[in-house]
Design a protein around this motif. Structure first.
Motif, PDB file in Angstrom:
ATOM      1  N   PHE A   1      27.130  53.241  57.792  1.00  0.00           N
ATOM      2  CA  PHE A   1      26.476  53.130  56.485  1.00  0.00           C
ATOM      3  C   PHE A   1      27.192  53.948  55.423  1.00  0.00           C
ATOM      4  O   PHE A   1      27.457  53.461  54.327  1.00  0.00           O
ATOM      5  N   THR A   2      27.563  55.198  55.744  1.00  0.00           N
ATOM      6  CA  THR A   2      28.203  56.035  54.719  1.00  0.00           C
ATOM      7  C   THR A   2      29.592  55.546  54.369  1.00  0.00           C
ATOM      8  O   THR A   2      30.082  55.792  53.274  1.00  0.00           O
ATOM      9  N   SER A   3      30.258  54.862  55.309  1.00  0.00           N
ATOM     10  CA  SER A   3      31.595  54.359  55.006  1.00  0.00           C
ATOM     11  C   SER A   3      31.564  52.950  54.432  1.00  0.00           C
ATOM     12  O   SER A   3      32.605  52.324  54.250  1.00  0.00           O
ATOM     13  N   ALA A   4      30.394  52.433  54.162  1.00  0.00           N
ATOM     14  CA  ALA A   4      30.281  51.085  53.605  1.00  0.00           C
ATOM     15  C   ALA A   4      30.777  51.051  52.163  1.00  0.00           C
ATOM     16  O   ALA A   4      30.813  52.069  51.460  1.00  0.00           O
ATOM     17  N   VAL A   5      31.155  49.861  51.738  1.00  0.00           N
ATOM     18  CA  VAL A   5      31.612  49.666  50.358  1.00  0.00           C
ATOM     19  C   VAL A   5      30.405  49.592  49.434  1.00  0.00           C
ATOM     20  O   VAL A   5      29.502  48.775  49.637  1.00  0.00           O
ATOM     21  N   GLN A   6      30.394  50.436  48.433  1.00  0.00           N
ATOM     22  CA  GLN A   6      29.327  50.399  47.430  1.00  0.00           C
ATOM     23  C   GLN A   6      29.649  49.381  46.340  1.00  0.00           C
ATOM     24  O   GLN A   6      28.780  48.627  45.897  1.00  0.00           O
ATOM     25  N   GLU A   7      30.925  49.362  45.918  1.00  0.00           N
ATOM     26  CA  GLU A   7      31.314  48.435  44.847  1.00  0.00           C
ATOM     27  C   GLU A   7      32.790  48.089  44.985  1.00  0.00           C
ATOM     28  O   GLU A   7      33.630  48.967  45.139  1.00  0.00           O
ATOM     29  N   TYR A   8      33.087  46.796  44.954  1.00  0.00           N
ATOM     30  CA  TYR A   8      34.471  46.321  44.898  1.00  0.00           C
ATOM     31  C   TYR A   8      34.686  45.751  43.509  1.00  0.00           C
ATOM     32  O   TYR A   8      33.969  44.844  43.074  1.00  0.00           O
ATOM     33  N   ILE A   9      35.678  46.286  42.798  1.00  0.00           N
ATOM     34  CA  ILE A   9      35.902  45.917  41.394  1.00  0.00           C
ATOM     35  C   ILE A   9      37.243  45.191  41.277  1.00  0.00           C
ATOM     36  O   ILE A   9      38.299  45.818  41.315  1.00  0.00           O
ATOM     37  N   PRO A  10      37.228  43.864  41.148  1.00  0.00           N
ATOM     38  CA  PRO A  10      38.498  43.140  41.014  1.00  0.00           C
ATOM     39  C   PRO A  10      39.105  43.317  39.619  1.00  0.00           C
ATOM     40  O   PRO A  10      38.384  43.440  38.620  1.00  0.00           O
ATOM     41  N   ASP A  11      40.422  43.332  39.565  1.00  0.00           N
ATOM     42  CA  ASP A  11      41.174  43.261  38.309  1.00  0.00           C
ATOM     43  C   ASP A  11      40.739  44.320  37.291  1.00  0.00           C
ATOM     44  O   ASP A  11      40.278  44.005  36.197  1.00  0.00           O
ATOM     45  N   ILE A  12      40.915  45.575  37.664  1.00  0.00           N
ATOM     46  CA  ILE A  12      40.659  46.650  36.699  1.00  0.00           C
ATOM     47  C   ILE A  12      41.735  46.664  35.618  1.00  0.00           C
ATOM     48  O   ILE A  12      41.533  47.201  34.534  1.00  0.00           O
ATOM     49  N   ASP A  13      42.889  46.073  35.920  1.00  0.00           N
ATOM     50  CA  ASP A  13      43.936  45.797  34.933  1.00  0.00           C
ATOM     51  C   ASP A  13      44.201  44.305  34.927  1.00  0.00           C
ATOM     52  O   ASP A  13      43.771  43.576  35.835  1.00  0.00           O
TER      53      ASP A  13
ATOM     54  N   PRO B   1      45.845  40.882  35.675  1.00  0.00           N
ATOM     55  CA  PRO B   1      46.690  40.429  36.791  1.00  0.00           C
ATOM     56  C   PRO B   1      48.140  40.269  36.357  1.00  0.00           C
ATOM     57  O   PRO B   1      48.433  39.968  35.196  1.00  0.00           O
ATOM     58  N   ASP B   2      49.036  40.480  37.297  1.00  0.00           N
ATOM     59  CA  ASP B   2      50.470  40.357  37.045  1.00  0.00           C
ATOM     60  C   ASP B   2      50.948  39.055  37.691  1.00  0.00           C
ATOM     61  O   ASP B   2      51.077  38.964  38.910  1.00  0.00           O
ATOM     62  N   TYR B   3      51.198  38.050  36.856  1.00  0.00           N
ATOM     63  CA  TYR B   3      51.540  36.726  37.354  1.00  0.00           C
ATOM     64  C   TYR B   3      53.039  36.591  37.583  1.00  0.00           C
ATOM     65  O   TYR B   3      53.850  36.984  36.746  1.00  0.00           O
ATOM     66  N   HIS B   4      53.397  36.034  38.738  1.00  0.00           N
ATOM     67  CA  HIS B   4      54.784  35.720  39.067  1.00  0.00           C
ATOM     68  C   HIS B   4      54.873  34.251  39.441  1.00  0.00           C
ATOM     69  O   HIS B   4      53.853  33.607  39.697  1.00  0.00           O
ATOM     70  N   ALA B   5      56.074  33.742  39.526  1.00  0.00           N
ATOM     71  CA  ALA B   5      56.246  32.336  39.897  1.00  0.00           C
ATOM     72  C   ALA B   5      55.724  32.069  41.305  1.00  0.00           C
ATOM     73  O   ALA B   5      55.225  30.976  41.597  1.00  0.00           O
ATOM     74  N   THR B   6      55.827  33.074  42.174  1.00  0.00           N
ATOM     75  CA  THR B   6      55.461  32.868  43.577  1.00  0.00           C
ATOM     76  C   THR B   6      54.081  33.403  43.949  1.00  0.00           C
ATOM     77  O   THR B   6      53.591  33.138  45.050  1.00  0.00           O
ATOM     78  N   GLY B   7      53.459  34.164  43.054  1.00  0.00           N
ATOM     79  CA  GLY B   7      52.160  34.739  43.389  1.00  0.00           C
ATOM     80  C   GLY B   7      51.635  35.633  42.287  1.00  0.00           C
ATOM     81  O   GLY B   7      52.280  35.813  41.249  1.00  0.00           O
ATOM     82  N   THR B   8      50.461  36.202  42.528  1.00  0.00           N
ATOM     83  CA  THR B   8      49.809  37.050  41.533  1.00  0.00           C
ATOM     84  C   THR B   8      49.420  38.373  42.178  1.00  0.00           C
ATOM     85  O   THR B   8      48.849  38.406  43.271  1.00  0.00           O
ATOM     86  N   LEU B   9      49.715  39.467  41.465  1.00  0.00           N
ATOM     87  CA  LEU B   9      49.339  40.807  41.904  1.00  0.00           C
ATOM     88  C   LEU B   9      48.085  41.235  41.147  1.00  0.00           C
ATOM     89  O   LEU B   9      48.049  41.181  39.917  1.00  0.00           O
ATOM     90  N   HIS B  10      47.068  41.651  41.890  1.00  0.00           N
ATOM     91  CA  HIS B  10      45.803  42.071  41.305  1.00  0.00           C
ATOM     92  C   HIS B  10      45.596  43.562  41.572  1.00  0.00           C
ATOM     93  O   HIS B  10      45.701  44.024  42.715  1.00  0.00           O
ATOM     94  N   SER B  11      45.280  44.309  40.526  1.00  0.00           N
ATOM     95  CA  SER B  11      44.959  45.728  40.671  1.00  0.00           C
ATOM     96  C   SER B  11      43.445  45.877  40.724  1.00  0.00           C
ATOM     97  O   SER B  11      42.751  45.681  39.726  1.00  0.00           O
ATOM     98  N   ASP B  12      42.920  46.199  41.905  1.00  0.00           N
ATOM     99  CA  ASP B  12      41.488  46.315  42.133  1.00  0.00           C
ATOM    100  C   ASP B  12      41.111  47.769  42.398  1.00  0.00           C
ATOM    101  O   ASP B  12      41.968  48.656  42.452  1.00  0.00           O
ATOM    102  N   ALA B  13      39.817  48.006  42.560  1.00  0.00           N
ATOM    103  CA  ALA B  13      39.318  49.340  42.910  1.00  0.00           C
ATOM    104  C   ALA B  13      38.120  49.195  43.835  1.00  0.00           C
ATOM    105  O   ALA B  13      37.405  48.192  43.790  1.00  0.00           O
ATOM    106  N   VAL B  14      37.924  50.209  44.665  1.00  0.00           N
ATOM    107  CA  VAL B  14      36.798  50.218  45.602  1.00  0.00           C
ATOM    108  C   VAL B  14      36.133  51.587  45.561  1.00  0.00           C
ATOM    109  O   VAL B  14      36.815  52.619  45.558  1.00  0.00           O
ATOM    110  N   ILE B  15      34.812  51.572  45.537  1.00  0.00           N
ATOM    111  CA  ILE B  15      34.044  52.812  45.645  1.00  0.00           C
ATOM    112  C   ILE B  15      33.169  52.710  46.890  1.00  0.00           C
ATOM    113  O   ILE B  15      32.415  51.740  47.067  1.00  0.00           O
TER     114      ILE B  15
END
Length: 350
Positions: free
Chosen positions: A23-35, A37-51
């Motif tokens: 329970f204490t190690s459970a995820v409280q909040e997953y926050i996608p794309d705090i910045d 996204p960085d788009y490339h021809a082959t894929g996308t990099l997402h900067s996320d955060a977890v609390i």
């Protein structure tokens, strides 16, 4: 205490931690794309955060290939003092460009939004640091990503585990806990995991000798990095004042020998390649060789270099070959399960 009794005590501690940290190690909040996204021809990099519920907060880099060649993803967590930028971003982006999606989960406290995580709560969580706790957190984050895979475009049920230095040490815990979390990790490729035995003052001369060798290795590293990547590599080191505090608090655990204890709990059938360096005292290759003497599917390879050789382009090239040999074998046998794969064509036959 005999080695057998010691192993039993460690195993009981892992099982108890699993129950207490559910329970204490459970995820409280997953926050996608705090910045953005960085788009490339082959894929996308997402900067996320977890609390986490215990207030530990992580920066997360999610790399989503536009045309993935496999549903198996790559997972890693960085070395001590490093961030999800620079070298670690280059690694996860490299595989994304080749069609393999992945996720890099930063060190404890790497997400530092004071509105989301008060400083006092963050410091309290860091004081309770352990490699085992970090491994629990990593699995919980991967579970959250998997349960939101339609939205986050990443599968984490079947994974290839990478890790360097601290990342390889946490990786030992991730492998030890994989069955408890029902995560399939058929293969791990870990580089220079450190201090399988507790560091003692008597070993200080050996450590100083290694430190003296590192400037030469740094010079060779610089020579191996392309100009394109050189611009980004300084960001590998997280020099933020709060990051410095985070890393200082994490230090005693890394020197404690916990990585060796966790390593002994990894299932005997686990396939794993461990790279160590001849001039790297911290990775103690002879100790890892003793720990895994009875593991038929673990190969420990000593190569030339010191600790910073981790980031040399040749090191990644060797990992590349093994990862893609694995993917070819998976496609050939039509399975992601280790017992169906011929690992002599991946790492055991080298």
């Amino acid at each position: 205490m005999t080695a057998q009794n010691n192993h039993k005590d460690i195993a009981i501690n892992v099982q108890n931690s699993f129950e207490s940290l559910k329970f204490t190690s459970a995820v409280q909040e997953y926050i996608p794309d705090i910045d953005l996204p960085d788009y490339h021809a082959t894929g996308t990099l997402h900067s996320d955060a977890v609390i986490m519920k215990d207030s530990t907060a992580y920066a997360v880099l999610r790399a989503v290939a536009h045309e993935p060649i496999t549903d198996v993803s790559i997972g890693l967590t960085p070395a001590w003092w490093t961030s999800t930028r620079g070298h670690n971003r280059h690694t996860i982006e490299h595989f994304m460009r080749l069609g393999v999606s992945g996720i890099a989960i930063g060190i404890e406290g790497s997400y530092r939004n004071p509105d989301k995580v008060p400083f006092t709560a963050r410091m309290q969580s860091l004081q309770e640091h352990s490699l085992l706790r970090a491994a629990h957190h990593m699995h919980k984050i991967l579970d959250t990503v998997q349960s939101n895979s339609d939205k986050l475009h990443l599968e984490t049920e079947d994974m290839i585990l990478l890790g360097e230095s601290r990342g390889a040490m946490v990786g030992k815990g991730v492998l030890a806990l994989a069955d408890l979390y029902k995560r399939n990790i058929p293969y791990a490729d870990l580089t220079a995991p450190c201090f399988p035995q507790k560091f003692s003052i008597a070993k200080t001369p050996d450590l100083l000798k290694q430190i003296a060798q590192e400037p030469w290795e740094f010079a060779k590293l610089v020579g191996s990095i392309s100009l394109r990547n050189m611009v980004h590599y300084p960001a590998s080191l997280d020099a933020h004042p709060k990051a410095i505090i985070n890393n200082i608090l994490a230090g005693p655990t890394l020197f404690s020998g916990e990585s060796g204890e966790l390593a002994s709990l990894i299932p005997k059938e686990q396939n794993m390649h461990i790279t160590t360096f001849h001039d790297d005292f911290a990775s103690m290759p002879h100790v890892w060789e003793d720990i895994y003497a009875d593991y038929q599917n673990v190969r420990i390879e000593r190569i030339e270099g010191a600790h910073l050789t981790i980031a040399h382009s040749k090191t990644l090239e060797h990992i590349d070959k093994r990862i893609f040999a694995l993917l070819i074998e998976m496609e050939h046998c039509g399975s992601r399960q280790a017992d169906s794969i011929d690992f002599h064509k991946v790492h055991l036959g080298q």
